[in-house]
Design a protein around this motif. Structure first.
Motif, short mmCIF file in Angstrom:
data_model
loop_
_atom_site.label_atom_id
_atom_site.label_comp_id
_atom_site.label_asym_id
_atom_site.label_seq_id
_atom_site.Cartn_x
_atom_site.Cartn_y
_atom_site.Cartn_z
N ARG A 1 57.28 83.10 27.82
CA ARG A 1 58.52 83.86 27.68
C ARG A 1 59.12 84.15 29.05
N PRO A 2 60.45 84.04 29.19
CA PRO A 2 61.07 84.33 30.47
C PRO A 2 60.79 85.77 30.90
N LEU A 3 60.49 85.92 32.18
CA LEU A 3 60.19 87.25 32.73
C LEU A 3 61.46 87.88 33.25
N GLN A 4 61.74 89.07 32.77
CA GLN A 4 62.86 89.86 33.25
C GLN A 4 62.29 91.08 33.96
N GLY A 5 62.53 91.19 35.26
CA GLY A 5 61.99 92.32 36.01
C GLY A 5 60.50 92.16 36.23
N SER A 6 59.72 93.15 35.82
CA SER A 6 58.27 93.12 36.03
C SER A 6 57.55 93.37 34.72
N VAL A 7 56.27 92.96 34.68
CA VAL A 7 55.45 93.14 33.48
C VAL A 7 54.01 93.40 33.91
N ARG A 8 53.32 94.24 33.15
CA ARG A 8 51.91 94.52 33.42
C ARG A 8 51.08 93.31 32.97
N LEU A 9 50.19 92.85 33.83
CA LEU A 9 49.38 91.68 33.52
C LEU A 9 48.14 92.06 32.71
N GLN A 10 47.83 91.21 31.74
CA GLN A 10 46.64 91.35 30.92
C GLN A 10 45.73 90.15 31.14
N ASP A 11 44.43 90.36 31.00
CA ASP A 11 43.48 89.27 31.19
C ASP A 11 43.85 88.08 30.32
N GLY A 12 43.91 86.90 30.95
CA GLY A 12 44.23 85.68 30.22
C GLY A 12 45.69 85.32 30.22
N ASP A 13 46.56 86.17 30.77
CA ASP A 13 47.98 85.85 30.83
C ASP A 13 48.20 84.56 31.62
N LEU A 14 49.17 83.76 31.17
CA LEU A 14 49.53 82.51 31.84
C LEU A 14 50.91 82.69 32.48
N ILE A 15 50.97 82.48 33.77
CA ILE A 15 52.20 82.64 34.55
C ILE A 15 52.74 81.25 34.87
N GLN A 16 53.96 80.98 34.45
CA GLN A 16 54.60 79.69 34.74
C GLN A 16 55.64 79.91 35.83
N VAL A 17 55.48 79.20 36.94
CA VAL A 17 56.37 79.35 38.09
C VAL A 17 57.37 78.19 38.08
N ALA A 18 58.62 78.49 37.69
CA ALA A 18 59.70 77.50 37.69
C ALA A 18 59.35 76.26 36.87
N LEU A 19 58.49 76.40 35.88
CA LEU A 19 58.05 75.28 35.06
C LEU A 19 57.39 74.18 35.88
N VAL A 20 56.90 74.55 37.07
CA VAL A 20 56.25 73.60 37.96
C VAL A 20 54.74 73.79 37.98
N ALA A 21 54.32 75.05 38.02
CA ALA A 21 52.90 75.37 38.13
C ALA A 21 52.54 76.49 37.18
N GLN A 22 51.34 76.41 36.65
CA GLN A 22 50.84 77.45 35.75
C GLN A 22 49.64 78.12 36.39
N LEU A 23 49.70 79.45 36.46
CA LEU A 23 48.62 80.25 37.02
C LEU A 23 48.03 81.12 35.93
N ALA A 24 46.70 81.20 35.86
CA ALA A 24 46.03 82.08 34.91
C ALA A 24 45.60 83.35 35.64
N PHE A 25 45.86 84.50 35.02
CA PHE A 25 45.41 85.78 35.57
C PHE A 25 44.07 86.11 34.94
#
Length: 229
Positions: free
Chosen positions: A76-100
């Motif tokens: 889902r597109p991130l607007q502003g900031s969000v609290r991270l939960q274990d296992g969240d997947l962060i997509q950076v410009a649809l180029v790279a995926q980071l797991a928290f």
């Protein structure tokens, strides 16, 4: 030797930095194309300073820093900031995926190993075939069947379930044990039989994408599930 110190991490699942990991030991960790960023992703679609992970009371939050091509969290597109939960997947410009990897699944630091080396290190497959064809690396949350990696990565609930079975070779894991590991916040309440069955079905489907001839997750009727590896 493993020390008692454990830290949350970001682990690159895909993209130019795939396999690298970054310990969240600073108040703020920046993500972007600029060499001065903590997490450097060398791709023109990534803004110079694209996003940041900040330590807040009781955890961490992710903020998009007005990047050109955006940041997504769990699709889902991130607007502003969000609290991270274990296992969240962060997509950076649809180029790279980071797991928290958060506080309930922290990565132990190797005693005597400089933190900078660990941060820059890459993840390697789990040691060969002591447990069978399917291999799992808990630190990077990666799964292999033979020489092929399950990609895209499993969702956090799917990985937790598979890890539970993997760490108990030959044992049957009850539905109650699955709820405790996969949905710890539920404390047994509100998790239906249908939810567990759906989780099992989705995990089987993901593993079958690589090895359709083997059903790794076996149902032991009246008792639970076992990994056939």
């Amino acid at each position: 030797m493993i020390s008692d110190e454990k830290v949350p991490m970001l682990i690159a699942q895909t993209g130019p930095a795939a396999g690298q990991r970054w310990a969240l030991t600073k108040p703020e960790l920046t993500i972007g194309r600029e060499p001065t960023c903590d997490v450097v992703i060398l791709d023109r679609q990534v803004s110079r300073v694209h996003a940041a992970v900040r330590r807040v009371e009781g955890g961490f939050e992710l903020e998009d820093l007005s990047s050109k091509n955006g940041t997504h969290i769990n699709g889902r597109p991130l607007q502003g900031s969000v609290r991270l939960q274990d296992g969240d997947l962060i997509q950076v410009a649809l180029v790279a995926q980071l797991a928290f990897v958060g506080s309930d699944a922290t990565v132990p630091l190797q005693s005597g190993t400089p933190l900078s080396d660990l941060i820059r290190g890459t993840s390697t497959p789990a040691p060969a075939a002591e447990r069978g064809r399917l291999r799992l690396d808990s630190a990077s949350r990666r799964v292999w069947i033979g020489e092929r990696e399950v990609d895209p990565p499993l969702s956090a609930p799917q990985f937790r379930f598979l890890e539970l079975l993997y760490e108990r070779p030959g044992e049957v894991c009850s539905r109650e044990a699955i709820i405790d590991i996969v949905w710890p916040e539920a404390q047994g309440a509100g998790v239906s039989e249908q939810a567990i069955d759906a989780l099992v079905r989705r995990l089987r489907d993901r593993l079958a994408e690589i090895d359709p001839e083997t059903q790794y997750v076996a149902t032991v009727r009246g008792h639970g599930f076992r990994l056939d590896n």
